[in-house]
Design a protein around this motif. Structure first.
Motif, PDB file in Angstrom:
ATOM      1  N   HIS A 183      47.450  40.569  28.367  1.00 46.08           N
ATOM      2  CA  HIS A 183      46.335  40.818  27.952  1.00 46.08           C
ATOM      3  C   HIS A 183      45.152  40.812  28.923  1.00 46.08           C
ATOM      4  O   HIS A 183      45.350  39.542  29.315  1.00 46.08           O
ATOM      5  CB  HIS A 183      46.019  40.678  26.543  1.00 46.08           C
ATOM      6  CG  HIS A 183      44.456  41.131  26.033  1.00 46.08           C
ATOM      7  ND1 HIS A 183      44.192  42.456  25.809  1.00 46.08           N
ATOM      8  CD2 HIS A 183      43.523  40.545  26.036  1.00 46.08           C
ATOM      9  CE1 HIS A 183      43.105  42.661  25.372  1.00 46.08           C
ATOM     10  NE2 HIS A 183      42.630  41.336  25.729  1.00 46.08           N
ATOM     11  N   MET A 184      44.237  41.383  29.348  1.00 47.99           N
ATOM     12  CA  MET A 184      43.050  41.186  30.201  1.00 47.99           C
ATOM     13  C   MET A 184      41.880  41.565  29.494  1.00 47.99           C
ATOM     14  O   MET A 184      41.936  43.014  28.929  1.00 47.99           O
ATOM     15  CB  MET A 184      43.487  41.959  31.427  1.00 47.99           C
ATOM     16  CG  MET A 184      42.429  41.599  32.322  1.00 47.99           C
ATOM     17  SD  MET A 184      42.567  42.744  33.837  1.00 47.99           S
ATOM     18  CE  MET A 184      43.444  41.463  34.756  1.00 47.99           C
ATOM     19  N   ASP A 185      40.816  40.972  29.398  1.00 46.11           N
ATOM     20  CA  ASP A 185      39.795  41.136  28.508  1.00 46.11           C
ATOM     21  C   ASP A 185      38.677  41.512  29.651  1.00 46.11           C
ATOM     22  O   ASP A 185      37.735  40.682  30.043  1.00 46.11           O
ATOM     23  CB  ASP A 185      39.261  39.959  27.475  1.00 46.11           C
ATOM     24  CG  ASP A 185      38.102  40.317  26.852  1.00 46.11           C
ATOM     25  OD1 ASP A 185      37.832  41.570  26.610  1.00 46.11           O
ATOM     26  OD2 ASP A 185      37.347  39.665  26.243  1.00 46.11           O
ATOM     27  N   HIS A 226      49.692  38.189  45.922  1.00 45.28           N
ATOM     28  CA  HIS A 226      49.237  36.775  46.658  1.00 45.28           C
ATOM     29  C   HIS A 226      48.266  36.192  45.732  1.00 45.28           C
ATOM     30  O   HIS A 226      47.912  36.795  44.490  1.00 45.28           O
ATOM     31  CB  HIS A 226      48.755  36.638  48.161  1.00 45.28           C
ATOM     32  CG  HIS A 226      47.437  37.336  47.872  1.00 45.28           C
ATOM     33  ND1 HIS A 226      47.235  38.764  48.041  1.00 45.28           N
ATOM     34  CD2 HIS A 226      46.226  36.714  47.822  1.00 45.28           C
ATOM     35  CE1 HIS A 226      45.698  38.812  47.900  1.00 45.28           C
ATOM     36  NE2 HIS A 226      45.078  37.991  47.994  1.00 45.28           N
ATOM     37  N   VAL A 227      48.224  34.735  45.681  1.00 45.79           N
ATOM     38  CA  VAL A 227      47.375  33.979  44.849  1.00 45.79           C
ATOM     39  C   VAL A 227      46.131  33.651  45.652  1.00 45.79           C
ATOM     40  O   VAL A 227      46.512  32.894  46.736  1.00 45.79           O
ATOM     41  CB  VAL A 227      47.972  33.051  44.002  1.00 45.79           C
ATOM     42  CG1 VAL A 227      46.925  32.003  43.393  1.00 45.79           C
ATOM     43  CG2 VAL A 227      49.186  33.333  43.056  1.00 45.79           C
ATOM     44  N   ASP A 228      44.919  33.871  45.265  1.00 43.35           N
ATOM     45  CA  ASP A 228      43.994  33.581  46.185  1.00 43.35           C
ATOM     46  C   ASP A 228      43.413  32.034  45.957  1.00 43.35           C
ATOM     47  O   ASP A 228      44.113  31.475  45.222  1.00 43.35           O
ATOM     48  CB  ASP A 228      42.608  34.559  46.301  1.00 43.35           C
ATOM     49  CG  ASP A 228      42.048  34.362  44.983  1.00 43.35           C
ATOM     50  OD1 ASP A 228      42.234  33.404  44.272  1.00 43.35           O
ATOM     51  OD2 ASP A 228      41.499  35.524  44.396  1.00 43.35           O
ATOM     52  N   ASP A 229      42.581  31.883  46.912  1.00 42.34           N
ATOM     53  CA  ASP A 229      42.294  30.008  46.838  1.00 42.34           C
ATOM     54  C   ASP A 229      41.503  29.995  45.425  1.00 42.34           C
ATOM     55  O   ASP A 229      41.243  28.585  45.156  1.00 42.34           O
ATOM     56  CB  ASP A 229      41.097  29.937  48.010  1.00 42.34           C
ATOM     57  CG  ASP A 229      41.872  30.086  49.361  1.00 42.34           C
ATOM     58  OD1 ASP A 229      43.076  29.814  49.326  1.00 42.34           O
ATOM     59  OD2 ASP A 229      41.148  30.283  50.463  1.00 42.34           O
ATOM     60  N   TRP A 282      46.926  38.441  42.719  1.00 48.57           N
ATOM     61  CA  TRP A 282      46.712  39.806  43.277  1.00 48.57           C
ATOM     62  C   TRP A 282      47.898  40.477  43.251  1.00 48.57           C
ATOM     63  O   TRP A 282      49.074  39.801  43.770  1.00 48.57           O
ATOM     64  CB  TRP A 282      45.977  39.847  44.746  1.00 48.57           C
ATOM     65  CG  TRP A 282      44.560  39.373  44.373  1.00 48.57           C
ATOM     66  CD1 TRP A 282      44.053  38.038  44.814  1.00 48.57           C
ATOM     67  CD2 TRP A 282      43.466  40.091  44.435  1.00 48.57           C
ATOM     68  NE1 TRP A 282      42.797  38.138  44.689  1.00 48.57           N
ATOM     69  CE2 TRP A 282      42.315  39.524  44.440  1.00 48.57           C
ATOM     70  CE3 TRP A 282      43.302  41.678  44.230  1.00 48.57           C
ATOM     71  CZ2 TRP A 282      41.164  39.981  44.208  1.00 48.57           C
ATOM     72  CZ3 TRP A 282      41.918  42.054  43.964  1.00 48.57           C
ATOM     73  CH2 TRP A 282      40.790  41.245  44.274  1.00 48.57           C
ATOM     74  N   THR A 283      48.245  41.703  42.620  1.00 53.89           N
ATOM     75  CA  THR A 283      49.336  42.283  42.617  1.00 53.89           C
ATOM     76  C   THR A 283      49.416  43.592  43.551  1.00 53.89           C
ATOM     77  O   THR A 283      48.419  44.041  44.136  1.00 53.89           O
ATOM     78  CB  THR A 283      49.883  42.855  41.242  1.00 53.89           C
ATOM     79  OG1 THR A 283      48.598  43.872  40.986  1.00 53.89           O
ATOM     80  CG2 THR A 283      49.628  41.985  40.042  1.00 53.89           C
ATOM     81  N   SER A 290      42.327  41.539  40.507  1.00 54.51           N
ATOM     82  CA  SER A 290      42.980  40.244  40.179  1.00 54.51           C
ATOM     83  C   SER A 290      43.252  39.716  38.655  1.00 54.51           C
ATOM     84  O   SER A 290      42.225  39.875  38.065  1.00 54.51           O
ATOM     85  CB  SER A 290      42.187  38.998  41.123  1.00 54.51           C
ATOM     86  OG  SER A 290      41.010  38.757  40.427  1.00 54.51           O
ATOM     87  N   ILE A 291      44.225  39.232  38.426  1.00 57.13           N
ATOM     88  CA  ILE A 291      44.585  38.625  37.075  1.00 57.13           C
ATOM     89  C   ILE A 291      44.129  37.097  37.240  1.00 57.13           C
ATOM     90  O   ILE A 291      44.538  36.591  38.312  1.00 57.13           O
ATOM     91  CB  ILE A 291      45.995  38.616  36.812  1.00 57.13           C
ATOM     92  CG1 ILE A 291      46.459  40.068  36.634  1.00 57.13           C
ATOM     93  CG2 ILE A 291      46.431  37.972  35.475  1.00 57.13           C
ATOM     94  CD1 ILE A 291      48.021  40.318  36.913  1.00 57.13           C
ATOM     95  N   ILE A 292      43.258  36.676  36.459  1.00 58.15           N
ATOM     96  CA  ILE A 292      42.532  35.406  36.435  1.00 58.15           C
ATOM     97  C   ILE A 292      43.588  34.488  35.508  1.00 58.15           C
ATOM     98  O   ILE A 292      43.725  34.440  34.359  1.00 58.15           O
ATOM     99  CB  ILE A 292      41.179  35.395  35.691  1.00 58.15           C
ATOM    100  CG1 ILE A 292      40.231  36.266  36.274  1.00 58.15           C
ATOM    101  CG2 ILE A 292      40.333  33.839  35.896  1.00 58.15           C
ATOM    102  CD1 ILE A 292      40.072  36.233  37.916  1.00 58.15           C
ATOM    103  N   ALA A 293      44.128  33.660  36.216  1.00 58.89           N
ATOM    104  CA  ALA A 293      45.261  32.709  35.716  1.00 58.89           C
ATOM    105  C   ALA A 293      44.881  31.957  34.430  1.00 58.89           C
ATOM    106  O   ALA A 293      45.794  32.077  33.527  1.00 58.89           O
ATOM    107  CB  ALA A 293      45.853  31.723  36.784  1.00 58.89           C
TER     108      ALA A 293
END
Length: 77
Positions: A23-25, A40-43, A48-49, A55-58
């Motif tokens: 789920h993403m709000d 990749h995972v940014d700084d 990012w898929t 981006s998905i916020i971890a």
């Protein structure tokens, strides 16, 4: 997310790892239960898929890694 947390996240989901967004709000959200491939995972810890331009916020979105046996390991931060 500090640099140590970002490093651990990058180790846990390297490029090519399959994840599922539970789920993403967000108004531009990726649909629930979408399977994606990590680019990749940014700084800042954004995931990012290869399939989406958002981006998905971890630490905010609910998601999990799909392990080699096909089971979902939900991210707990």
């Amino acid at each position: 997310m500090n640099s140590m947390q970002v490093r651990r996240l990058r180790d846990w989901i390297p490029s090519g790892t399959r994840i599922i967004l539970i789920h993403m709000d967000d108004v531009r959200a990726i649909p629930d239960n979408t399977v994606c491939t990590v680019d990749h995972v940014d700084d800042m810890g954004g995931i990012w898929t290869k399939e989406h331009g958002i981006s998905i916020i971890a630490d905010e979105d609910m998601w999990g890694r799909i392990n080699r046996m096909g089971f979902v390991e939900v991210y707990r931060g």
